[in-house]
Design a protein around this motif. Sequence first.
Motif, PDB file in Angstrom:
ATOM      1  N   MET A  22      69.218-122.079  -5.261  1.00 29.79           N
ATOM      2  CA  MET A  22      68.970-122.896  -4.367  1.00 29.79           C
ATOM      3  C   MET A  22      67.487-122.774  -3.564  1.00 29.79           C
ATOM      4  SD  MET A  22      69.916-125.505  -2.495  1.00 29.79           S
ATOM      5  CE  MET A  22      71.484-125.872  -2.318  1.00 29.79           C
ATOM      6  N   ASP A  23      67.010-121.691  -3.760  1.00 30.18           N
ATOM      7  CA  ASP A  23      65.470-121.333  -3.284  1.00 30.18           C
ATOM      8  C   ASP A  23      64.636-122.077  -4.357  1.00 30.18           C
ATOM      9  OD1 ASP A  23      66.378-119.927  -1.275  1.00 30.18           O
ATOM     10  OD2 ASP A  23      65.873-117.859  -2.402  1.00 30.18           O
ATOM     11  N   GLU A  24      64.983-121.872  -5.591  1.00 28.57           N
ATOM     12  CA  GLU A  24      64.146-122.814  -6.363  1.00 28.57           C
ATOM     13  C   GLU A  24      63.992-124.246  -6.278  1.00 28.57           C
ATOM     14  OE1 GLU A  24      63.859-123.079 -11.441  1.00 28.57           O
ATOM     15  OE2 GLU A  24      64.794-121.388 -10.569  1.00 28.57           O
ATOM     16  N   LEU A  25      65.312-124.669  -6.154  1.00 25.74           N
ATOM     17  CA  LEU A  25      65.419-125.929  -5.972  1.00 25.74           C
ATOM     18  C   LEU A  25      64.603-126.378  -4.682  1.00 25.74           C
ATOM     19  CD1 LEU A  25      66.609-128.694  -6.711  1.00 25.74           C
ATOM     20  CD2 LEU A  25      68.647-128.142  -5.401  1.00 25.74           C
ATOM     21  N   ASN A  26      64.721-125.767  -3.527  1.00 27.54           N
ATOM     22  CA  ASN A  26      63.812-126.077  -2.391  1.00 27.54           C
ATOM     23  C   ASN A  26      62.462-126.140  -2.686  1.00 27.54           C
ATOM     24  OD1 ASN A  26      66.033-126.676  -0.630  1.00 27.54           O
ATOM     25  ND2 ASN A  26      66.324-124.525  -0.103  1.00 27.54           N
ATOM     26  N   ARG A  27      62.024-125.178  -3.476  1.00 25.83           N
ATOM     27  CA  ARG A  27      60.655-125.102  -3.801  1.00 25.83           C
ATOM     28  C   ARG A  27      60.210-126.059  -4.682  1.00 25.83           C
ATOM     29  NH1 ARG A  27      61.675-119.513  -3.971  1.00 25.83           N
ATOM     30  NH2 ARG A  27      61.912-119.623  -6.185  1.00 25.83           N
ATOM     31  N   LEU A  28      61.109-126.779  -5.673  1.00 29.52           N
ATOM     32  CA  LEU A  28      60.682-127.820  -6.421  1.00 29.52           C
ATOM     33  C   LEU A  28      60.870-129.030  -5.487  1.00 29.52           C
ATOM     34  CD1 LEU A  28      62.984-127.112  -9.544  1.00 29.52           C
ATOM     35  CD2 LEU A  28      60.653-127.375  -9.530  1.00 29.52           C
ATOM     36  N   ILE A  29      61.578-129.196  -4.510  1.00 32.63           N
ATOM     37  CA  ILE A  29      61.563-130.411  -3.689  1.00 32.63           C
ATOM     38  C   ILE A  29      60.494-130.509  -3.049  1.00 32.63           C
ATOM     39  CG2 ILE A  29      62.727-131.461  -1.810  1.00 32.63           C
ATOM     40  CD1 ILE A  29      65.476-130.484  -2.839  1.00 32.63           C
ATOM     41  N   LEU A  30      59.985-129.273  -2.527  1.00 28.47           N
ATOM     42  CA  LEU A  30      58.781-129.367  -1.645  1.00 28.47           C
ATOM     43  C   LEU A  30      57.316-129.428  -2.388  1.00 28.47           C
ATOM     44  CD1 LEU A  30      59.860-126.784   1.257  1.00 28.47           C
ATOM     45  CD2 LEU A  30      59.709-129.366   1.077  1.00 28.47           C
ATOM     46  N   ASN A  32      54.389-130.591  -5.050  1.00 28.58           N
ATOM     47  CA  ASN A  32      53.725-132.225  -5.101  1.00 28.58           C
ATOM     48  C   ASN A  32      54.494-132.725  -6.205  1.00 28.58           C
ATOM     49  OD1 ASN A  32      51.803-131.803  -3.274  1.00 28.58           O
ATOM     50  ND2 ASN A  32      50.501-130.867  -4.700  1.00 28.58           N
ATOM     51  N   GLU A  33      54.842-132.217  -7.293  1.00 22.78           N
ATOM     52  CA  GLU A  33      55.805-132.946  -8.401  1.00 22.78           C
ATOM     53  C   GLU A  33      56.798-133.257  -7.840  1.00 22.78           C
ATOM     54  OE1 GLU A  33      57.613-131.899 -12.959  1.00 22.78           O
ATOM     55  OE2 GLU A  33      55.900-130.557 -12.038  1.00 22.78           O
ATOM     56  N   LYS A  39      60.315-139.349  -4.734  1.00 18.07           N
ATOM     57  CA  LYS A  39      59.732-140.291  -3.780  1.00 18.07           C
ATOM     58  C   LYS A  39      59.893-140.262  -2.368  1.00 18.07           C
ATOM     59  CE  LYS A  39      59.472-143.277  -7.968  1.00 18.07           C
ATOM     60  NZ  LYS A  39      60.543-143.343  -9.049  1.00 18.07           N
ATOM     61  N   ARG A  40      59.871-139.104  -1.638  1.00 18.28           N
ATOM     62  CA  ARG A  40      59.919-138.962  -0.487  1.00 18.28           C
ATOM     63  C   ARG A  40      61.269-139.541   0.148  1.00 18.28           C
ATOM     64  NH1 ARG A  40      55.051-136.724   1.290  1.00 18.28           N
ATOM     65  NH2 ARG A  40      53.478-136.956  -0.485  1.00 18.28           N
ATOM     66  N   GLN A  41      62.508-139.583  -0.603  1.00 21.95           N
ATOM     67  CA  GLN A  41      63.636-140.177  -0.252  1.00 21.95           C
ATOM     68  C   GLN A  41      64.606-139.101   0.062  1.00 21.95           C
ATOM     69  OE1 GLN A  41      66.186-142.199  -3.243  1.00 21.95           O
ATOM     70  NE2 GLN A  41      65.137-140.988  -4.729  1.00 21.95           N
ATOM     71  N   ALA A  42      65.636-139.494   0.723  1.00 21.50           N
ATOM     72  CA  ALA A  42      66.734-138.214   0.975  1.00 21.50           C
ATOM     73  C   ALA A  42      67.519-137.990  -0.328  1.00 21.50           C
ATOM     74  CB  ALA A  42      67.859-138.842   1.986  1.00 21.50           C
TER      75      ALA A  42
END
Length: 75
Positions: A22-30, A32-33, A39-42
């Motif tokens: 989950m930590d890695e997923l959060n980093r990916l979401i935040l 730039n890529e 596309k800044r959506q939920a």
Amino acid sequence: MNLQYIAVDLGRQRILLVANSMDELNRLILSNEGQHLIKRQAVWLYRIETQTLSQVQQKMAKTGASFGQLVRPEN
């Protein structure tokens, strides 16, 4: 049990990001890529077994079905 963490678009059509934690997923979401991909959506976040995820991805590619059509997340 080997788990993957995924981000799925709001309509549950496509898997946008996949991570090992989950930590890695959060980093990916935040990142730039990640922001470009989502596309800044939920998004919906799920934890799924690696083998199940592989099967779902193969079936999505083969049939064109959406994530939501193939998987019924537990509440």
